[in-house]
Design an enzyme around this catalytic site. Sequence first.
Site, PDB file in Angstrom:
ATOM      1  N   ASN A  39     -10.611  -3.131  -6.230  1.00 14.25           N
ATOM      2  CA  ASN A  39      -9.847  -2.093  -6.941  1.00 14.25           C
ATOM      3  C   ASN A  39     -10.456  -1.748  -8.309  1.00 14.25           C
ATOM      4  O   ASN A  39     -10.167  -0.698  -8.875  1.00 14.25           O
ATOM      5  CB  ASN A  39      -8.386  -2.516  -7.158  1.00 14.25           C
ATOM      6  CG  ASN A  39      -7.551  -2.519  -5.892  1.00 14.25           C
ATOM      7  OD1 ASN A  39      -6.581  -3.273  -5.778  1.00 14.25           O
ATOM      8  ND2 ASN A  39      -7.901  -1.680  -4.927  1.00 14.25           N
ATOM      9  N   TRP A  48       2.821   7.917  -2.611  1.00 18.81           N
ATOM     10  CA  TRP A  48       4.256   8.093  -2.855  1.00 18.81           C
ATOM     11  C   TRP A  48       4.461   8.888  -4.148  1.00 18.81           C
ATOM     12  O   TRP A  48       5.270   9.826  -4.194  1.00 18.81           O
ATOM     13  CB  TRP A  48       4.933   6.722  -2.963  1.00 18.81           C
ATOM     14  CG  TRP A  48       6.418   6.783  -3.119  1.00 18.81           C
ATOM     15  CD1 TRP A  48       7.348   6.784  -2.116  1.00 18.81           C
ATOM     16  CD2 TRP A  48       7.142   6.885  -4.355  1.00 18.81           C
ATOM     17  NE1 TRP A  48       8.614   6.868  -2.648  1.00 18.81           N
ATOM     18  CE2 TRP A  48       8.514   6.936  -4.028  1.00 18.81           C
ATOM     19  CE3 TRP A  48       6.774   6.928  -5.698  1.00 18.81           C
ATOM     20  CZ2 TRP A  48       9.515   7.027  -4.979  1.00 18.81           C
ATOM     21  CZ3 TRP A  48       7.771   7.036  -6.658  1.00 18.81           C
ATOM     22  CH2 TRP A  48       9.129   7.082  -6.295  1.00 18.81           C
ATOM     23  N   ASP A  87       0.827  -1.212   0.000  1.00 20.66           N
ATOM     24  CA  ASP A  87       0.000   0.000   0.000  1.00 20.66           C
ATOM     25  C   ASP A  87       0.864   1.266   0.000  1.00 20.66           C
ATOM     26  O   ASP A  87       1.979   1.268   0.535  1.00 20.66           O
ATOM     27  CB  ASP A  87      -0.903  -0.025   1.236  1.00 20.66           C
ATOM     28  CG  ASP A  87      -2.121   0.868   1.059  1.00 20.66           C
ATOM     29  OD1 ASP A  87      -2.359   1.352  -0.070  1.00 20.66           O
ATOM     30  OD2 ASP A  87      -2.829   1.086   2.052  1.00 20.66           O
ATOM     31  N   ASN A 135       1.410   3.327  -2.946  1.00 21.87           N
ATOM     32  CA  ASN A 135       2.043   3.693  -4.231  1.00 21.87           C
ATOM     33  C   ASN A 135       1.534   5.027  -4.758  1.00 21.87           C
ATOM     34  O   ASN A 135       2.314   5.855  -5.242  1.00 21.87           O
ATOM     35  CB  ASN A 135       1.777   2.599  -5.273  1.00 21.87           C
ATOM     36  CG  ASN A 135       2.308   1.260  -4.824  1.00 21.87           C
ATOM     37  OD1 ASN A 135       3.498   1.006  -4.915  1.00 21.87           O
ATOM     38  ND2 ASN A 135       1.432   0.404  -4.323  1.00 21.87           N
ATOM     39  N   GLY A 136       0.214   5.220  -4.653  1.00 24.87           N
ATOM     40  CA  GLY A 136      -0.396   6.470  -5.141  1.00 24.87           C
ATOM     41  C   GLY A 136       0.097   7.672  -4.352  1.00 24.87           C
ATOM     42  O   GLY A 136       0.490   8.699  -4.921  1.00 24.87           O
ATOM     43  N   ARG A 183     -11.767   1.699  -9.142  1.00 29.14           N
ATOM     44  CA  ARG A 183     -10.878   2.873  -9.282  1.00 29.14           C
ATOM     45  C   ARG A 183     -11.019   3.490 -10.673  1.00 29.14           C
ATOM     46  O   ARG A 183     -11.515   2.824 -11.597  1.00 29.14           O
ATOM     47  CB  ARG A 183      -9.431   2.449  -9.037  1.00 29.14           C
ATOM     48  CG  ARG A 183      -9.217   2.043  -7.593  1.00 29.14           C
ATOM     49  CD  ARG A 183      -7.760   2.035  -7.262  1.00 29.14           C
ATOM     50  NE  ARG A 183      -7.582   1.730  -5.858  1.00 29.14           N
ATOM     51  CZ  ARG A 183      -6.455   1.919  -5.197  1.00 29.14           C
ATOM     52  NH1 ARG A 183      -5.400   2.415  -5.806  1.00 29.14           N
ATOM     53  NH2 ARG A 183      -6.365   1.611  -3.928  1.00 29.14           N
ATOM     54  N   SER A 215      -7.014  -5.979  -5.976  1.00 28.46           N
ATOM     55  CA  SER A 215      -8.122  -6.650  -5.306  1.00 28.46           C
ATOM     56  C   SER A 215      -9.366  -6.565  -6.180  1.00 28.46           C
ATOM     57  O   SER A 215      -9.450  -5.712  -7.070  1.00 28.46           O
ATOM     58  CB  SER A 215      -8.396  -5.998  -3.955  1.00 28.46           C
ATOM     59  OG  SER A 215      -9.078  -4.777  -4.147  1.00 28.46           O
ATOM     60  N   SER A 238      -7.836  -5.867   4.537  1.00 23.99           N
ATOM     61  CA  SER A 238      -8.486  -5.520   3.265  1.00 23.99           C
ATOM     62  C   SER A 238      -8.713  -6.728   2.354  1.00 23.99           C
ATOM     63  O   SER A 238      -8.415  -6.688   1.166  1.00 23.99           O
ATOM     64  CB  SER A 238      -7.650  -4.457   2.519  1.00 23.99           C
ATOM     65  OG  SER A 238      -7.523  -3.303   3.297  1.00 23.99           O
TER      66      SER A 238
HETATM   67  C1  FPP Z   1      -2.139  -0.087  -3.310  1.00 25.04           C
HETATM   68  O1  FPP Z   1      -1.525   1.225  -3.360  1.00 25.04           O
HETATM   69  C2  FPP Z   1      -1.555  -0.905  -4.365  1.00 25.04           C
HETATM   70  C3  FPP Z   1      -2.190  -1.309  -5.503  1.00 25.04           C
HETATM   71  C4  FPP Z   1      -3.612  -1.020  -5.754  1.00 25.04           C
HETATM   72  C5  FPP Z   1      -1.474  -2.054  -6.583  1.00 25.04           C
HETATM   73  C6  FPP Z   1      -0.010  -2.340  -6.358  1.00 25.04           C
HETATM   74  C7  FPP Z   1       0.573  -2.886  -7.605  1.00 25.04           C
HETATM   75  C8  FPP Z   1       1.882  -2.773  -7.905  1.00 25.04           C
HETATM   76  C9  FPP Z   1       2.875  -2.140  -6.989  1.00 25.04           C
HETATM   77  C10 FPP Z   1       2.380  -3.363  -9.204  1.00 25.04           C
HETATM   78  C11 FPP Z   1       3.040  -4.662  -8.897  1.00 25.04           C
HETATM   79  C12 FPP Z   1       3.459  -5.352 -10.114  1.00 25.04           C
HETATM   80  C13 FPP Z   1       3.408  -6.701 -10.266  1.00 25.04           C
HETATM   81  C14 FPP Z   1       3.969  -7.286 -11.508  1.00 25.04           C
HETATM   82  C15 FPP Z   1       2.850  -7.630  -9.257  1.00 25.04           C
HETATM   83  P1  FPP Z   1      -2.425   2.507  -3.582  1.00 25.04           P
HETATM   84  O2  FPP Z   1      -2.419   2.910  -4.983  1.00 25.04           O
HETATM   85  O3  FPP Z   1      -3.791   2.220  -3.030  1.00 25.04           O
HETATM   86  O4  FPP Z   1      -1.693   3.612  -2.731  1.00 25.04           O
HETATM   87  P2  FPP Z   1      -2.385   4.823  -1.926  1.00 25.04           P
HETATM   88  O5  FPP Z   1      -2.958   4.213  -0.675  1.00 25.04           O
HETATM   89  O6  FPP Z   1      -1.253   5.729  -1.653  1.00 25.04           O
HETATM   90  O7  FPP Z   1      -3.432   5.426  -2.815  1.00 25.04           O
END
Ligand code: FPP
Length: 217
Positions: free
Chosen positions: A59, A16, A11, A13-14, A62, A56, A174
């Site tokens: 997701n 970051w 969790d 990535n967005g 989104r 998930s 989750s």
């Molecule tokens: C939650 O972070 C993460 C995800 C919805 C997807 C994560 C997927 C990857 C990192 C790609 C992995 C690649 C492979 C090949 C398995 P978020 O976007 O909800 O973050 P936030 O809470 O900051 O919005």
Amino acid sequence: MGANHVGFIMDGNGRWATAHGLSRAEGYAYGLIALRKVAKRCEERGVKAVSVYAFSTENIARPTDEINAIFGVVEKFNLTYDGRFKICYMGDFSTLPDKLADSIESVEQRTADNEGMTLNIAFNYGGRADIIHAAKIAYDHGEFIEDTFEKNLGSSRLPALDMIVRTGGEKRLSNFMLYEAAYAELFFLDKLWPDMQESDVDALLEDFEKRTRKFGK
Ligand code: FPP
């Protein structure tokens, strides 16, 4: 005893990406870089399997752009992966775009005989749906006991789940590996997923070894 099987809820990535002036889509590309780093370190430390929550069933609600970004990163990974991990997936692929579903099949086949650690990717996955799916199969076979049920879970060919690590500050599962979580040790980090380093993996695995696991006894 060291951990055999570690689950990661990747969790943050967005957040970051936003914090670095990048698009959320770019956050997933950096998330994949972190995943490669974390998985490699786990393998070096003797972990046999790593399961990650990449998408998930929830997701799908989104924005389309963001879904396309995640699908794109995953498809490219599947088509280009040439490392030593055994890659496998769990989830419902029936509703995914054909090209993505084909890429999943192709990476699983290509890496099936690899000697390295298993990297299990939960994709279009939900823990409750996985339990219901396994229960239905067991019921249809008229053998509704723990053993036959567990054989039908997405994680059935993997060692028992020892740890679940969630980055990004939230303290919940989750819908990730709910059945397997029964006796897993839980770890929650404030750090955002793309910031994960080898030293974080080392600290988590060392912390795990200090915990006393009782399995209800
Ligand atoms: C939650 O972070 C993460 C995800 C919805 C997807 C994560 C997927 C990857 C990192 C790609 C992995 C690649 C492979 C090949 C398995 P978020 O976007 O909800 O973050 P936030 O809470 O900051 O919005």
